[in-house]
Motif scaffolding. Sequence first.
Motif, PDB file in Angstrom:
ATOM      1  N   GLU A  95       0.808  -1.222   0.000  1.00  0.00           N
ATOM      2  CA  GLU A  95       0.000   0.000   0.000  1.00  0.00           C
ATOM      3  C   GLU A  95       0.842   1.274   0.000  1.00  0.00           C
ATOM      4  O   GLU A  95       0.304   2.377  -0.157  1.00  0.00           O
ATOM      5  N   LYS A 115      -7.425   7.855   4.256  1.00  0.00           N
ATOM      6  CA  LYS A 115      -7.296   6.584   3.544  1.00  0.00           C
ATOM      7  C   LYS A 115      -6.268   6.688   2.427  1.00  0.00           C
ATOM      8  O   LYS A 115      -6.205   7.681   1.707  1.00  0.00           O
ATOM      9  N   LEU A 116      -5.467   5.636   2.296  1.00  0.00           N
ATOM     10  CA  LEU A 116      -4.590   5.505   1.136  1.00  0.00           C
ATOM     11  C   LEU A 116      -5.441   5.067  -0.053  1.00  0.00           C
ATOM     12  O   LEU A 116      -6.366   4.275   0.092  1.00  0.00           O
ATOM     13  N   ASP A 117      -5.125   5.590  -1.209  1.00  0.00           N
ATOM     14  CA  ASP A 117      -5.803   5.175  -2.442  1.00  0.00           C
ATOM     15  C   ASP A 117      -4.726   4.971  -3.490  1.00  0.00           C
ATOM     16  O   ASP A 117      -4.289   5.915  -4.147  1.00  0.00           O
ATOM     17  N   HIS A 118      -4.266   3.734  -3.601  1.00  0.00           N
ATOM     18  CA  HIS A 118      -3.100   3.432  -4.436  1.00  0.00           C
ATOM     19  C   HIS A 118      -3.306   3.884  -5.879  1.00  0.00           C
ATOM     20  O   HIS A 118      -2.400   4.450  -6.504  1.00  0.00           O
ATOM     21  N   HIS A 119      -4.494   3.656  -6.411  1.00  0.00           N
ATOM     22  CA  HIS A 119      -4.761   3.999  -7.810  1.00  0.00           C
ATOM     23  C   HIS A 119      -4.865   5.507  -8.002  1.00  0.00           C
ATOM     24  O   HIS A 119      -4.190   6.091  -8.860  1.00  0.00           O
ATOM     25  N   ALA A 120      -5.692   6.175  -7.205  1.00  0.00           N
ATOM     26  CA  ALA A 120      -5.904   7.614  -7.374  1.00  0.00           C
ATOM     27  C   ALA A 120      -4.637   8.408  -7.086  1.00  0.00           C
ATOM     28  O   ALA A 120      -4.284   9.343  -7.816  1.00  0.00           O
ATOM     29  N   ASP A 121      -3.910   8.024  -6.023  1.00  0.00           N
ATOM     30  CA  ASP A 121      -2.766   8.821  -5.605  1.00  0.00           C
ATOM     31  C   ASP A 121      -1.576   8.705  -6.551  1.00  0.00           C
ATOM     32  O   ASP A 121      -0.641   9.516  -6.489  1.00  0.00           O
ATOM     33  N   SER A 124      -1.304  12.067  -8.492  1.00  0.00           N
ATOM     34  CA  SER A 124      -1.311  13.282  -7.677  1.00  0.00           C
ATOM     35  C   SER A 124      -0.340  14.307  -8.253  1.00  0.00           C
ATOM     36  O   SER A 124       0.691  13.959  -8.837  1.00  0.00           O
ATOM     37  N   ARG A 177     -10.320  14.718  -4.047  1.00  0.00           N
ATOM     38  CA  ARG A 177      -9.344  14.187  -3.095  1.00  0.00           C
ATOM     39  C   ARG A 177      -8.127  15.101  -3.027  1.00  0.00           C
ATOM     40  O   ARG A 177      -7.664  15.646  -4.043  1.00  0.00           O
ATOM     41  N   GLY A 205      -9.598  12.867   2.287  1.00  0.00           N
ATOM     42  CA  GLY A 205      -8.389  12.514   1.548  1.00  0.00           C
ATOM     43  C   GLY A 205      -7.362  11.858   2.446  1.00  0.00           C
ATOM     44  O   GLY A 205      -7.628  10.834   3.074  1.00  0.00           O
TER      45      GLY A 205
END
Length: 316
Positions: A95, A115-121, A124, A177, A205
Amino acid sequence: MIDEAQKRLLALCSLRIEGKSVDWSLLARCALRGQLDSLCEGFIPEDSAAARKALPVLREGLRERALSEHYARVEGELEQAGDVEASLVTVLDPEYPENLRSVADLPPFLFYRGKLDHHADARSVAVVGTRDATEDGLSRARMVARELSEAGYVISSGLARGVDSAAHRTALHFGRRTIAVIGTGITRCYPKENFELSEKIAEQGLVASQFWPSRSPGRDTFPRRNHVTSGISLGSVVIEASGTSGAKMQARVAAEQGRHVLLLQSLVDQQPWAQKMAEAQRATPVASVEQMLDILKRPVRAGEAQPPMQLLLDSR
């Protein structure tokens, strides 16, 4: 709860001999390569100046106290993180932010709220600038944050007053986010005036810290924060920044890390440092978000340059 490997990695980060600690990014790189056992036995399987400097500190630290004797410090910090409902992610975990994993000066762990968001982040973009922003600068920060977030990018910044706050607030206002990388431990908020903003970011976020949860702000923490804000992002957009601004440092760091460095044309027209970066082709002047979007589509590369050592050493 954390597993034994995570605990050993954090214990290595807590080693200190006569005020010196092992370069945390060196520990992170070795851990990523599956070399945690070697580190725990007093060996650094990396041939670099950082490794040669760190080796005596590592060995003396392990000789003075067994690694397990550092677990109390780790457990105490984890307890403080738990008090604010913060979580931990390390370079050993899938993660861990994808962009940050690819830079040489990565931190071995992050404490975070939200929350971590592997796909969205992975999409960034940092929007940064001076704390003492002009009204024009704040307006430009809001416009850039709004349009980039509408294009599907996550807005990252450093939770400072001025440009950073404007970027975060804009993303939140439009239900997007945003990531705040802070220059203190996760149990603290600096500046205090942004406490409510920090809480909203944690709800919508991610608020992340590369420091021990108890860490108070210091002269070294904000420059180190810039390395993570840049590394966690595909690129950094600098809105306004003087020659002494932390945003200028982030532009330099982003270039070293192989990230896109986008300087507003208004900034390049006004600031000699920005002109020099553009002339050296270490940054790209941009006059519109459309230009930014075109550049951000291009792949980034992992930087080869190493940041100054003092920025990577934990001072507490």
